[in-house]
Scaffold this motif. Structure first.
Motif, short mmCIF file in Angstrom:
data_model
loop_
_atom_site.label_atom_id
_atom_site.label_comp_id
_atom_site.label_asym_id
_atom_site.label_seq_id
_atom_site.Cartn_x
_atom_site.Cartn_y
_atom_site.Cartn_z
N GLY A 125 0.83 -1.26 0.03
CA GLY A 125 -0.05 0.06 -0.03
C GLY A 125 0.62 1.47 -0.06
N LEU A 126 2.30 1.04 0.52
CA LEU A 126 3.09 2.42 0.62
C LEU A 126 3.63 2.55 -0.73
CD1 LEU A 126 4.49 2.57 4.14
CD2 LEU A 126 2.76 3.89 3.09
N LEU A 127 3.75 1.76 -1.48
CA LEU A 127 4.98 1.90 -2.47
C LEU A 127 4.58 2.90 -3.35
CD1 LEU A 127 7.54 0.98 -4.23
CD2 LEU A 127 6.35 -0.83 -5.29
N TYR A 128 3.60 2.92 -4.19
CA TYR A 128 3.04 3.84 -5.14
C TYR A 128 3.22 5.36 -4.63
CZ TYR A 128 0.88 0.20 -7.85
OH TYR A 128 0.65 -0.95 -8.56
N GLY A 129 2.58 5.67 -3.43
CA GLY A 129 2.66 6.98 -2.79
C GLY A 129 4.24 7.24 -2.35
N LEU A 130 4.88 6.53 -1.90
CA LEU A 130 6.12 6.75 -1.54
C LEU A 130 7.04 7.03 -2.69
CD1 LEU A 130 7.97 6.86 1.03
CD2 LEU A 130 8.65 4.32 0.49
N ARG A 131 6.98 6.27 -3.90
CA ARG A 131 7.72 6.53 -5.07
C ARG A 131 7.42 7.94 -5.61
NH1 ARG A 131 10.52 3.03 -8.40
NH2 ARG A 131 11.92 4.28 -9.82
N THR A 132 6.13 8.07 -5.86
CA THR A 132 5.58 9.37 -6.46
C THR A 132 6.23 10.56 -5.49
OG1 THR A 132 3.78 9.38 -5.30
CG2 THR A 132 3.86 8.36 -7.73
N ALA A 133 6.24 10.51 -4.06
CA ALA A 133 6.66 11.73 -3.28
C ALA A 133 8.07 11.76 -3.39
CB ALA A 133 6.15 11.24 -1.74
N ILE A 134 8.84 10.87 -3.54
CA ILE A 134 10.47 11.06 -3.56
C ILE A 134 10.51 11.44 -4.93
CG2 ILE A 134 12.53 9.57 -3.59
CD1 ILE A 134 11.31 7.62 -1.63
N HIS A 135 9.95 11.08 -6.02
CA HIS A 135 10.27 11.64 -7.37
C HIS A 135 10.06 13.21 -7.43
CE1 HIS A 135 10.46 11.70 -11.61
NE2 HIS A 135 9.28 12.41 -11.77
N ALA A 136 8.72 13.52 -6.62
CA ALA A 136 8.58 14.87 -6.48
C ALA A 136 9.44 15.80 -5.70
CB ALA A 136 7.02 15.15 -6.23
N ALA A 137 9.81 15.06 -4.61
CA ALA A 137 10.90 15.87 -3.94
C ALA A 137 12.24 15.95 -4.65
CB ALA A 137 10.98 15.28 -2.58
N ARG A 138 12.77 15.10 -5.15
CA ARG A 138 13.77 15.07 -6.04
C ARG A 138 13.85 16.07 -7.17
NH1 ARG A 138 15.57 9.30 -8.23
NH2 ARG A 138 16.22 9.27 -6.03
N LYS A 139 12.65 16.14 -7.89
CA LYS A 139 12.61 17.06 -8.86
C LYS A 139 12.51 18.44 -8.30
CE LYS A 139 9.82 17.88 -13.09
NZ LYS A 139 8.61 17.37 -13.84
N THR A 140 11.59 18.89 -7.40
CA THR A 140 11.23 20.13 -6.82
C THR A 140 12.60 20.83 -5.66
OG1 THR A 140 9.83 19.46 -5.29
CG2 THR A 140 9.13 19.81 -7.18
N ARG A 141 13.20 19.91 -5.24
CA ARG A 141 13.94 19.81 -4.03
C ARG A 141 13.38 20.80 -3.08
NH1 ARG A 141 19.39 19.82 -5.63
NH2 ARG A 141 19.68 18.03 -7.32
N ASP A 142 12.02 20.35 -2.85
CA ASP A 142 11.29 20.68 -1.64
C ASP A 142 10.31 19.60 -1.07
OD1 ASP A 142 10.14 22.62 0.14
OD2 ASP A 142 9.04 23.82 -1.50
N SER A 143 9.94 19.83 0.21
CA SER A 143 9.07 19.10 0.74
C SER A 143 8.03 18.55 0.21
CB SER A 143 8.87 19.42 2.46
OG SER A 143 10.04 19.74 3.14
N VAL A 144 7.42 17.28 0.13
CA VAL A 144 6.41 16.75 -0.32
C VAL A 144 5.51 16.05 0.49
CG1 VAL A 144 5.45 15.21 -2.10
CG2 VAL A 144 7.39 16.83 -2.69
N ARG A 145 4.42 16.13 0.76
CA ARG A 145 3.48 15.36 1.56
C ARG A 145 2.43 14.58 0.80
NH1 ARG A 145 2.61 15.10 7.01
NH2 ARG A 145 0.39 14.73 7.54
N ARG A 146 2.08 13.50 1.10
CA ARG A 146 1.09 12.52 0.57
C ARG A 146 0.17 12.37 1.56
NH1 ARG A 146 2.66 14.54 -3.37
NH2 ARG A 146 3.37 13.58 -5.38
#
Length: 685
Positions: free
Chosen positions: A566-587
């Motif tokens: 249940g965590l993989l999708y949200g975890l993967r997209t959050a890390i991808h967004a944080a890596r791209k924006t260099r800012d905190s991301v919350r899911r």
């Protein structure tokens, strides 16, 4: 393609000029800006609003009610003055030359009427670092292109916060360019305009650029802070440009002393990244200097297609590609030529830039609607598709271009190239670095290959390596000479392990404070892990058992492998967004299977910069809080309870589907980027 008039040189003496662009809802926002201005702001303000062409404008009396400053409707050849507000007349297009406003009739083609872009472009050319662009409420994307030019010329760019705008089309289009300095509500903009006008950066722009008070020792301190984060050594870049952009950041932070700014850099990694991005800004647009593309079609393309067939691609390198406009322009021009000549030859275009952010944006190939004026309707129809209010380059053209991050000053070049396009990059570097890069270009080209530079650049420093083909458009041809120096690309000294500094013994009070902090964090902070850029866990914080568990098979500390169901999708997209924006991301709204049942959970990914190495703090939150006392109530009817359960299940499935789509999109983007990086790495090898 229509020819362009010669650009006026920026006026280096005069008042700071603020261009304000707006459309629907802009009058209310601009009135708020005027109310926030001090009585003597020291700037001239020019308000460009989309107006009905056949009606008299009531802007002057409406705006005069909100400010003590004189508000006048612009007239032909009027000189702008400080502490005055000028508004555009109906049915006109306005431009600035020096400090003079010029009016022309509104173009007949309504689709090409972008008065904000037109004025901002002339403002950037005429005022340079004395220009300030402001975008307020409005629909569509007028102003986005002009804001890029103002930022590239050293001016300041401000956008109304979209959530405060009645119509957020223009603010969001401007923000999407990545060239905006401040995103704030209108009530704050007025005070920031006055602060910027009174800063040393603006005062120096009114006289000469080299009067900025910064010493060599302070510059070296700035370079030392920048290098671990950027990997770029700025010592051989031209110092006047470095100083101007350094003071520009100081003006944005409202700091007057260089020492204060250096302390800010050392304490705020985000500001280091912002300064780094500002130092790399190059003005770019589609088909910039269009006559040069005609020159390439005449002198370069016929020569480089000779001997090329389906098995031998035409190889091109666009160095300093910024956000991709020049690479895509060259791809379109070359495809046009090949189609006209009915030549079947594959094309490979390697496009590189030192900025990771610019390369990521270039790969997407998404641009605002304002590119219509540069590209033209026929090429828009053939090579672009509509995308989210703007345009995206067609996949056929995108597939010709490989984008990669590269530092010209140290990374290996590509080789066996037919053409190198490197315009307006050398002008930012000193003579030593220019000479080195010209040798690199000579090495990378095939015999008799072509090098095209910007109109302010030349290969004079290495004249024995190139023959000048077109003096006006700086088209050079490689000389097959034995005089070219040998190329070497040594390993970077700063990659060597540093000596560990001697550490003083830690006082008992400090140890006690650390232990207290540890106990408090362990008891009351949410559980989480720290991972490196490869998603390997380097530190556990708190009890992570409900969210992570060892995966079957070989032992692994990879976060994505240890995540529970249940965590993989949200975890993967959050890390991808944080890596791209260099800012905190919350899911939020996620579900994790723990103890045989599903439990709600939220997670947050926070980027961390430790001595130039990027890590991520991943926090898990089950949302447990002390529950308020419940009031006694009648048990709900069975049908109502069933409906609520059904709705909750549907909402959960919808969130899971959306998370799956985000996850799939992130995988696709990562795969495309990895393929391009692999192709680039193979070429360098």
């Amino acid at each position: 393609m229509p020819s362009r008039k010669k650009k006026p040189s920026p006026d280096t003496s005069g008042v700071t000029i603020v261009g304000v662009g707006a459309s629907a809802g802009g009058l209310e926002a601009f009135s708020t800006v005027l109310q926030g201005l001090p009585g003597n702001p020291g700037v001239a303000i020019v308000f460009v609003q989309h107006l009905a062409p056949d009606h008299e404008s009531a802007l002057v009396p409406l705006l005069s009610a909100h400010t003590p400053l004189p508000v006048v409707q612009a007239t032909q050849d009027v000189e702008v003055e400080a502490n005055k507000v000028y508004v555009i007349p109906p049915n006109t297009q306005m431009a600035l030359t020096g400090t003079t406003l010029h009016l022309s009739r509104r173009p007949d083609d309504r689709s090409q009427y972008t008065p904000v872009d037109a004025f901002f472009s002339s403002l950037a050319e005429s005022a340079g670092p004395r220009a300030i662009g402001v975008i307020l409420s409005g629909t569509a994307s007028d102003g986005a292109l002009g804001m890029r030019q103002i930022k590239g010329a050293g001016g300041m760019t401000i956008v109304q916060a979209p959530e405060t705008a009645r119509y957020d089309g223009m603010p969001r289009a401007a923000i999407a360019t990545g060239m905006i300095d401040l995103v704030v509500p209108p009530k704050i903009i007025g005070a920031r305009l006055a602060d910027f006008a009174g800063h040393a950066y603006s005062r120096a722009a009114e006289r000469r650029h080299d009067e900025l008070p910064i010493g060599d020792e302070e510059l070296q301190q700035v370079f030392e802070v920048l290098r671990p984060v950027s990997g770029v050594d700025f010592r051989h870049y031209k110092l006047p440009t470095i100083k101007r952009r350094l003071f520009r950041r100081m003006a944005l932070q409202r700091l007057s002393e260089v020492g204060q700014y250096i302390r800010l850099l050392r304490s705020e990694p985000a500001e280091v990244r912002s300064l780094y991005q500002d130092l790399l800004i190059h003005v770019t647009r589609f088909f910039r200097e269009p006559e040069s593309f005609h020159a390439m079609a005449r002198d370069v393309f016929p020569a480089i297609v000779q001997g090329h067939g389906p098995e031998r691609p035409i190889r091109v390198w666009v160095s300093g590609c910024a956000t991709g406009e020049e690479a895509y322009s060259l791809a379109i021009a070359l495809v046009d030529y090949l189609q006209q000549q009915q030549i079947d030859a594959p094309v490979q275009i390697f496009a590189t830039d030192v900025s990771d952010t610019a390369v990521e944006q270039a790969r997407l190939g998404v641009f605002p609607q304002s590119i219509e004026g540069d590209v033209g309707p026929d090429r828009i129809r053939r090579f672009f598709t509509r995308h989210d209010g703007g345009y995206r380059v067609t996949k056929t053209i995108r597939d010709l271009c490989v984008f990669a991050r590269q530092d010209l000053t140290k990374d290996p070049p590509f080789s066996r190239l037919d053409l190198i396009l490197c315009r307006n990059v050398l002008i930012y570097m000193d003579a030593v670095l220019q000479k080195k890069l010209l040798s690199v270009f000579h090495y990378a080209l095939n015999p008799n290959g072509f090098l095209v530079l910007g109109q302010a650049e030349s290969a004079g420093a290495q004249g024995t390596l190139f023959t000048l083909v077109d003096k006006k458009y700086r088209v050079h041809r490689q000389k097959d000479t034995t005089a070219a120096p040998a190329m070497s690309f040594p390993a970077l000294a700063h990659n060597a392990p540093a000596k560990k500094p001697h550490r003083e013994p830690v006082p008992v009070e400090a140890l006690l404070q650390t232990e207290v902090s540890r106990v408090i964090l362990d008891r009351f902070s949410p559980p989480g892990v720290v991972v490196d850029s490869d998603m390997q866990i380097v530190q556990f914080r708190g009890q992570t058992g409900p969210y992570l568990e060892p995966a079957p098979g070989d032992a692994s500390l990879n976060l994505l492998k240890m995540a529970k169901d249940g965590l993989l999708y949200g975890l993967r997209t959050a890390i991808h967004a944080a890596r791209k924006t260099r800012d905190s991301v919350r899911r939020t709204g996620l579900q994790v299977r723990s103890g045989g049942r599903w439990k709600p959970v939220s997670l947050e990914v926070v980027p961390l910069n430790a001595n130039g190495r990027l890590h991520y703090l991943v926090l898990f939150d089950d949302g447990r809080r002390p529950a308020p006392p419940k009031q006694k109530a009648e048990p709900p009817a069975k049908n109502a309870a069933t409906k609520r359960a059904s709705k909750a299940q549907v909402d959960f499935l919808r969130r899971e589907l959306a998370a799956s789509r985000d996850y799939l999109q992130s995988i696709i983007q990562e795969l495309e980027a990895a393929n391009e990086e692999l192709q680039s790495a193979n070429e360098e090898i």
